[in-house]
Write a protein that holds these residues in place. Structure first.
Motif, short mmCIF file in Angstrom:
data_model
loop_
_atom_site.label_atom_id
_atom_site.label_comp_id
_atom_site.label_asym_id
_atom_site.label_seq_id
_atom_site.Cartn_x
_atom_site.Cartn_y
_atom_site.Cartn_z
N ASN A 88 0.83 -1.21 0.00
CA ASN A 88 0.00 0.00 0.00
C ASN A 88 0.86 1.26 0.00
N ARG A 91 2.93 1.51 -3.61
CA ARG A 91 2.22 1.47 -4.89
C ARG A 91 0.84 2.14 -4.79
N PRO A 92 0.79 3.38 -4.30
CA PRO A 92 -0.52 4.01 -4.10
C PRO A 92 -1.29 4.24 -5.39
N VAL A 93 -0.61 4.51 -6.48
CA VAL A 93 -1.32 4.73 -7.76
C VAL A 93 -2.08 3.49 -8.16
N LEU A 96 -5.16 3.01 -5.90
CA LEU A 96 -6.22 3.99 -6.13
C LEU A 96 -6.88 3.76 -7.49
N SER A 97 -6.09 3.69 -8.53
CA SER A 97 -6.63 3.60 -9.89
C SER A 97 -7.37 2.30 -10.13
N ASN A 149 -1.89 3.64 3.88
CA ASN A 149 -2.89 2.99 3.00
C ASN A 149 -4.02 3.93 2.60
N GLU A 150 -3.74 5.23 2.58
CA GLU A 150 -4.82 6.18 2.31
C GLU A 150 -5.33 6.07 0.87
N ALA A 151 -4.49 5.68 -0.09
CA ALA A 151 -4.96 5.56 -1.48
C ALA A 151 -6.03 4.47 -1.58
N TYR A 152 -5.77 3.32 -0.97
CA TYR A 152 -6.75 2.24 -0.95
C TYR A 152 -8.01 2.67 -0.20
N ILE A 154 -9.21 5.71 0.28
CA ILE A 154 -9.98 6.69 -0.48
C ILE A 154 -10.81 6.00 -1.56
N ALA A 155 -10.22 5.01 -2.22
CA ALA A 155 -10.97 4.27 -3.24
C ALA A 155 -12.17 3.58 -2.62
#
Length: 339
Positions: A88, A91-93, A96-97, A149-152, A154-155
């Motif tokens: 996490n 590899r935040p992109v 998230l994507s 793990n904020e990208a995950y 947020i998704a």
């Protein structure tokens, strides 16, 4: 605790037709495979879920075409790109994507084709890093997230909001569940991308096999985590589909937690490793504590059945039987869990 009025407001009794076509998105991952097993055991006769080689859920047109052809009656959205704290953080992109595309594609297709019943699986990581413990569902969006793990997160929050938007705009009884940290047969034991329990199982097993004198784990070992066996989650999913209809997500957990140090010692015991258990405090602990208030789900009649020691014993047995195949799953065959 959840009040009687809150429980009454979301409680329903609406059994699913056992002949309905149920699409389990992510059917070959940790969560999806458990949900599929439970549905079949409970009498469902048409449980479907193509793997990632047949259907890439990130491909919008492919998802729309599949829904047009398959025409599912019920959807359980358990597909996600998932990983542990290192994956996490680095590899935040990807997190998230990929997760945004999976969710938007499946939810839009389900709406377009009139799917009446849908369950979206989020994760306990969507709650603020320092949320009051145990965490109630109302804590969502009340504070900053854990940075690693904020990208995950947020998704997943976006998925919750999309389900709530569908409820408001179209009146469909779609719902969300927020599982705590999950484990069990079919987990991802990848050396870099796995969650905490499968990571511990793999490392202690390797240490036992090689005779290593010690195992060094990330962090201080003082962070606390709640762990739920994936088969208990599968039971909760069906319970929610048949007995809950509310705007708020519903926490799914045991209501009990342990320190990471205690979890590591338990894994070492299950594996039979007798060397030293060591810690690297220069590595991150993640969120200090993440214990869920599960009173809303318990009020619907659900409770966990599988104690942690029993669940770990069965998971380790599965790992040994499937050692060659214990690898990272494909992007859209994951489950909803964060270590």
């Amino acid at each position: 605790m959840t009040t009687a009025a809150e429980t009454k407001r979301g409680s329903v009794h609406r059994p699913l037709n056992r002949g309905a076509r149920v699409f389990v998105a992510g059917r070959h991952g940790l969560v999806g495979s458990a949900v599929s097993r439970h549905l079949v055991q409970d009498g469902f006769t048409d449980v479907v879920g193509p793997g990632s080689t047949q259907l890439d859920l990130r491909d919008r047109q492919a998802v729309l075409d599949w829904f047009a052809s398959a025409q599912p009656d019920v959807v359980v959205l358990a597909a996600a790109r998932v990983g542990g704290i290192k994956a996490n953080a680095t590899r935040p992109v990807d997190f998230l994507s990929d997760n945004l595309r999976i969710q938007v594609n499946v939810l839009d297709a389900a709406l377009l084709h009139g799917v009446e019943r849908l369950l979206f699986l989020g994760s306990s990581c969507i709650y603020p890093k320092f949320a009051p413990q145990p965490i109630r569902e109302e804590a969502l969006l009340t504070g900053p997230l854990e940075p690693t793990n904020e990208a995950y997160a947020i998704a997943k929050i976006a998925g919750v909001l999309q389900v709530q938007a569908v409820r408001r705009q179209y009146g469909l009884p779609w719902i969300c569940a927020m599982p705590t940290n999950l484990y069990g047969p079919g987990d991802n034991f990848h050396p870099e991308h796995s969650h905490v329990l499968p990571s511990l199982i793999r490392r202690f097993h390797q240490a036992r096999e090689t005779g290593a004198p010690g195992v060094v784990n990330w962090g201080s070992g003082t962070a606390r985590r709640e762990f739920l066996h994936v088969d208990d989650l599968a039971r909760a999913c069906l319970c929610l589909l048949e007995h809950y209809d509310g705007d708020e997500p519903v926490n799914v957990g045991t209501g009990e937690d342990v320190t990471i140090r205690e979890a590591a010692e338990l894994v070492a015991k299950v594996v039979g490793y007798e060397g030293s258990v060591e810690w690297d405090p220069d590595q991150p602990d993640g969120t200090p504590r993440k214990l869920l208030d599960v009173s809303r789900l318990r009020a619907l009649g659900w409770s966990p059945h599988i104690p942690l020691d029993e669940g770990l014993t069965g998971t380790y047995a599965w790992y040994r039987e499937h050692l060659a195949a214990a690898r990272a799953p494909e992007v859209n065959e994951g489950g909803s869990a964060v270590g």
